[in-house]
Design an enzyme around this catalytic site. Structure first.
Site, PDB file in Angstrom:
ATOM      1  N   ASN A   1       0.843  -1.199   0.000  1.00 12.52           N
ATOM      2  CA  ASN A   1       0.000   0.000   0.000  1.00 12.52           C
ATOM      3  C   ASN A   1       0.876   1.246   0.000  1.00 12.52           C
ATOM      4  O   ASN A   1       1.964   1.276   0.608  1.00 12.52           O
ATOM      5  CB  ASN A   1      -1.010   0.009   1.160  1.00 12.52           C
ATOM      6  N   ILE A   2       0.408   2.257  -0.707  1.00 15.39           N
ATOM      7  CA  ILE A   2       1.147   3.516  -0.857  1.00 15.39           C
ATOM      8  C   ILE A   2       0.170   4.652  -0.575  1.00 15.39           C
ATOM      9  O   ILE A   2      -0.745   4.904  -1.377  1.00 15.39           O
ATOM     10  CB  ILE A   2       1.740   3.643  -2.280  1.00 15.39           C
TER      11      ILE A   2
ATOM     12  N   TYR B   1      -4.823  11.709   1.061  1.00 15.90           N
ATOM     13  CA  TYR B   1      -5.607  10.499   1.407  1.00 15.90           C
ATOM     14  C   TYR B   1      -6.216   9.797   0.186  1.00 15.90           C
ATOM     15  O   TYR B   1      -6.004   8.624  -0.010  1.00 15.90           O
ATOM     16  CB  TYR B   1      -6.714  10.804   2.430  1.00 15.90           C
TER      17      TYR B   1
ATOM     18  N   CYS C   1      -4.110   0.550  -2.505  1.00 13.82           N
ATOM     19  CA  CYS C   1      -3.927  -0.668  -1.721  1.00 13.82           C
ATOM     20  C   CYS C   1      -2.822  -1.535  -2.320  1.00 13.82           C
ATOM     21  O   CYS C   1      -2.506  -1.448  -3.512  1.00 13.82           O
ATOM     22  CB  CYS C   1      -5.214  -1.479  -1.713  1.00 13.82           C
TER      23      CYS C   1
ATOM     24  N   GLU D   1      -2.956  -4.718  -3.010  1.00 12.59           N
ATOM     25  CA  GLU D   1      -3.462  -5.627  -4.046  1.00 12.59           C
ATOM     26  C   GLU D   1      -3.492  -4.930  -5.397  1.00 12.59           C
ATOM     27  O   GLU D   1      -3.090  -5.484  -6.422  1.00 12.59           O
ATOM     28  CB  GLU D   1      -4.889  -6.095  -3.692  1.00 12.59           C
TER      29      GLU D   1
HETATM   30  N1  THU Z   1      -5.256  -1.456   2.468  1.00  4.98           N
HETATM   31  C1  THU Z   1      -4.707  -2.302   1.547  1.00  4.98           C
HETATM   32  O1  THU Z   1      -3.561  -2.117   1.109  1.00  4.98           O
HETATM   33  N2  THU Z   1      -5.463  -3.329   1.098  1.00  4.98           N
HETATM   34  C2  THU Z   1      -6.744  -3.573   1.493  1.00  4.98           C
HETATM   35  O2  THU Z   1      -7.399  -4.423   0.919  1.00  4.98           O
HETATM   36  C3  THU Z   1      -7.305  -2.821   2.606  1.00  4.98           C
HETATM   37  C4  THU Z   1      -6.583  -1.594   2.997  1.00  4.98           C
HETATM   38  C5  THU Z   1      -4.465  -0.320   2.926  1.00  4.98           C
HETATM   39  C6  THU Z   1      -5.010   0.999   2.510  1.00  4.98           C
HETATM   40  C7  THU Z   1      -4.455   1.914   3.559  1.00  4.98           C
HETATM   41  O3  THU Z   1      -3.150   2.326   3.143  1.00  4.98           O
HETATM   42  C8  THU Z   1      -4.322   1.042   4.788  1.00  4.98           C
HETATM   43  O4  THU Z   1      -4.418  -0.290   4.327  1.00  4.98           O
HETATM   44  C9  THU Z   1      -5.386   1.283   5.831  1.00  4.98           C
HETATM   45  O5  THU Z   1      -6.640   1.227   5.271  1.00  4.98           O
END
Ligand code: THU
Length: 152
Positions: free
Chosen positions: A50-51, A56, A61, A63
Site C-alpha cells: 500500500n502507498i 488520502y 492498496c 493488491e
Molecule cells: N489497504 C490495503 O492495502 N489493502 C486492502 O485491501 C485494505 C486496505 C491499505 C489501505 C491503507 O493504506 C491502509 O491499508 C489502511 O486502510
C-alpha cells in the site's frame, strides 16, 4: 478448499513474497502495512504494497499495486493473490481481507469461480478463498454490452 484445487499454486512462496513486499509499504497515515503477491497463469509473481498519500484519496492498496504492475506489463491472466497486513511494528494477528474496491478490480480480469485469494498471518496460518465467495454476484466486464476485453 481441497489440496487438488491448490495444485500449481505455491502458497507459501506467495505468502513469503507478500511479506517481503509489505516491508516496502508507505503508510505514514494509517500505520497499517499491507503486502500482496499476485500469481499469473504463467507462474510469475508480481508484488505490491500500500502507498498512501497526504491527500488520502490518492492512496492505493497493496493488491491493486500488484495488479497494476502485472497488467501494465501485459499479464492479465492470474491464478491467485496472497495478502498480508497489519499495524506497523506488530506481529500479524489478523487476516487482511481485500477491500471492496480491490475485489472489484480483481473481478475485472479474474474468473471469480477460479481465482484464489489467500489471506495469511504466516506461511503456516492462512485461509483460502475464491473471489466468487468474497464478491458474490459480482459485476464484471461481461455485464457491460460490447466490453468483454477484461477476461480475454
Ligand atoms: N489497504 C490495503 O492495502 N489493502 C486492502 O485491501 C485494505 C486496505 C491499505 C489501505 C491503507 O493504506 C491502509 O491499508 C489502511 O486502510
Amino acid at each position: 478448499m481441497d489440496e487438488l484445487y491448490l495444485k500449481d499454486i505455491p502458497v507459501k512462496e506467495m505468502i513469503r513474497a507478500a511479506m517481503e513486499a509489505r516491508k516496502k509499504a508507505y503508510a505514514p497515515y494509517s500505520h497499517y502495512q499491507v503486502g500482496a503477491a499476485l500469481l499469473t497463469r504463467e507462474l510469475r509473481i508480481y508484488t505490491g504494497c500500500n502507498i498512501e498519500n497526504a491527500a488520502y484519496g490518492p492512496s492505493i492498496c497493496a493488491e491493486r499495486t500488484a495488479i497494476v504492475k502485472a497488467v501494465s506489463e501485459g499479464w492479465r491472466k492470474w491464478k491467485a493473490i496472497a495478502i498480508v497486513g497489519g499495524p506497523l511494528g506488530e506481529e500479524i494477528s489478523q487476516y487482511a481481507f481485500p477491500c471492496g474496491v480491490c475485489r472489484q478490480v480483481m473481478q475485472e480480469f479474474a474468473d471469480p469461480d477460479e481465482f484464489v485469494v489467500i489471506v495469511a498471518k504466516s506461511q503456516e496460518d492462512y485461509k483460502i478463498n475464491r473471489l466468487k465467495d468474497l464478491l458474490p454476484e459480482g459485476f464484471g466486464p461481461e455485464n457491460v454490452a460490447g466490453s468483454s476485453e477484461g477476461r480475454n
